[in-house]
Design an enzyme around this catalytic site. Structure first.
Site, short mmCIF file in Angstrom:
data_model
loop_
_atom_site.label_atom_id
_atom_site.label_comp_id
_atom_site.label_asym_id
_atom_site.label_seq_id
_atom_site.Cartn_x
_atom_site.Cartn_y
_atom_site.Cartn_z
N ALA A 1 -29.67 -65.62 25.77
CA ALA A 1 -30.63 -66.44 25.00
C ALA A 1 -31.96 -65.72 24.95
CB ALA A 1 -30.79 -67.82 25.63
N GLY A 2 -32.31 -65.24 23.77
CA GLY A 2 -33.54 -64.49 23.60
C GLY A 2 -34.58 -65.28 22.83
N LEU B 1 -32.33 -66.04 18.98
CA LEU B 1 -30.92 -66.44 18.92
C LEU B 1 -30.36 -66.66 20.31
CD1 LEU B 1 -29.65 -63.77 16.35
CD2 LEU B 1 -29.98 -66.20 15.86
N GLU C 1 -31.44 -58.73 32.16
CA GLU C 1 -31.20 -58.50 30.74
C GLU C 1 -30.90 -57.04 30.43
OE1 GLU C 1 -33.45 -59.27 26.44
OE2 GLU C 1 -34.40 -59.85 28.33
N THR D 1 -35.73 -59.15 18.73
CA THR D 1 -37.01 -59.62 18.22
C THR D 1 -38.03 -58.49 18.27
OG1 THR D 1 -36.49 -61.84 19.00
CG2 THR D 1 -38.79 -61.39 18.46
N GLY E 1 -38.40 -59.55 14.81
CA GLY E 1 -39.50 -60.49 14.65
C GLY E 1 -40.50 -60.01 13.62
#
Length: 269
Positions: free
Chosen positions: A10-11, A14, A74, A104, A127
């Protein structure tokens, strides 16, 4: 369903889910705004599965949904997933590889067999495409921005090398960018398509230049591009690929590369 293991990444934009069912990996993704409903669905279909969590919202997921879940760093999960996908595709991983994760923002890793090191990062990424793309075109949908870029001409917005040298022949490729968005002053009637193409061009060129530095500094022989920003984004892939000769090493775009973090978390259970 016989789901035994689940990896969740989970970033910022998304939530990506990889789950294993009868030895087969499956992949799903949802907007982060749908995180709660996606995880509730997962708890229903896989109530007894082991869960690994990664990404910026891993702690929130553990607290609210999966108290028994394992949090995986991560960067480690991203590289582990990418290396698994490379091996699955039959691509040699014996030498150093630069992994470029375009989410992002963007992170660069050097992978030397099972040793992974994050070497630097940039705020340029998906992003940027969404934010700057929205400011310039009014569009807020990722697929729509990609579609616009596919039909645009960056040369109507960017100043190219050939523009500077005209009418003479430039000493280098004339289609290279001399200055991003520099024609915005003199060509204020450029289309939304042109502006979207220029945004993707700026992102792609910036990432390539940084990737070249990473390759040179670490003696790598392969660039591996992963991340959700590449999914369905042919204009960005084409931009990155167009610099293959300049970089001088192989470019790899992995199938399911956007799920490397979720897959790696699952594999590290």
């Amino acid at each position: 369903m016989n789901i035994k293991k689940v990896g969740i990444d989970a970033g910022g934009s998304l939530v990506k889910i990889t789950y294993e069912e009868s030895g087969v990996f499956h992949y799903k993704k949802y907007p982060i705004s749908e995180l709660a409903s996606a995880l509730e669905w997962l708890k229903i279909v896989a109530p007894n599965a082991k869960v690994a969590l990664t990404g910026g919202k891993a702690s929130i997921m553990k607290d609210q949904f999966f108290s028994e879940g394992k949090i995986v760093p991560e960067f480690e999960s991203t590289c582990a997933g990418a290396m698994f996908l490379l091996n699955e595709a039959g691509i040699d991983t014996d030498n150093k590889i630069i992994i470029v994760n375009i989410g992002t923002g963007t992170s660069w890793f050097v992978a030397d067999k099972n040793n992974y090191t994050r070497i630097f990062g940039s705020g340029i990424g998906g992003g940027t495409l969404m934010g700057l793309g929205a400011l310039l075109t009014g569009e807020t949908d990722f697929s729509k921005l990609v579609e616009l870029a596919s039909n645009g001409n960056k040369g109507n917005v960017d100043m190219l090398v050939k523009d500077i040298y005209y009418p003479q022949e430039p000493p280098i490729d004339g289609n290279l960018t001399a200055s991003n968005f520099a024609k915005g002053v003199v060509n204020q009637n450029s289309s939304k398509e042109d502006k979207a193409a220029a945004v993707i061009n700026m992102i792609g060129e910036t990432l390539v230049l940084l990737s070249m530095q990473a390759v040179s500094a670490h003696g790598a022989d392969r660039l591996v591009y992963i991340g959700s920003t590449l999914a369905g984004n042919e204009p960005l892939k084409q931009c990155l690929s167009s610099y293959k000769k300049m970089v001088g090493i192989e470019h790899v775009f992995l199938d399911h590369g956007e799920y490397a973090g979720a897959l790696g978390a699952l594999l590290l259970l």
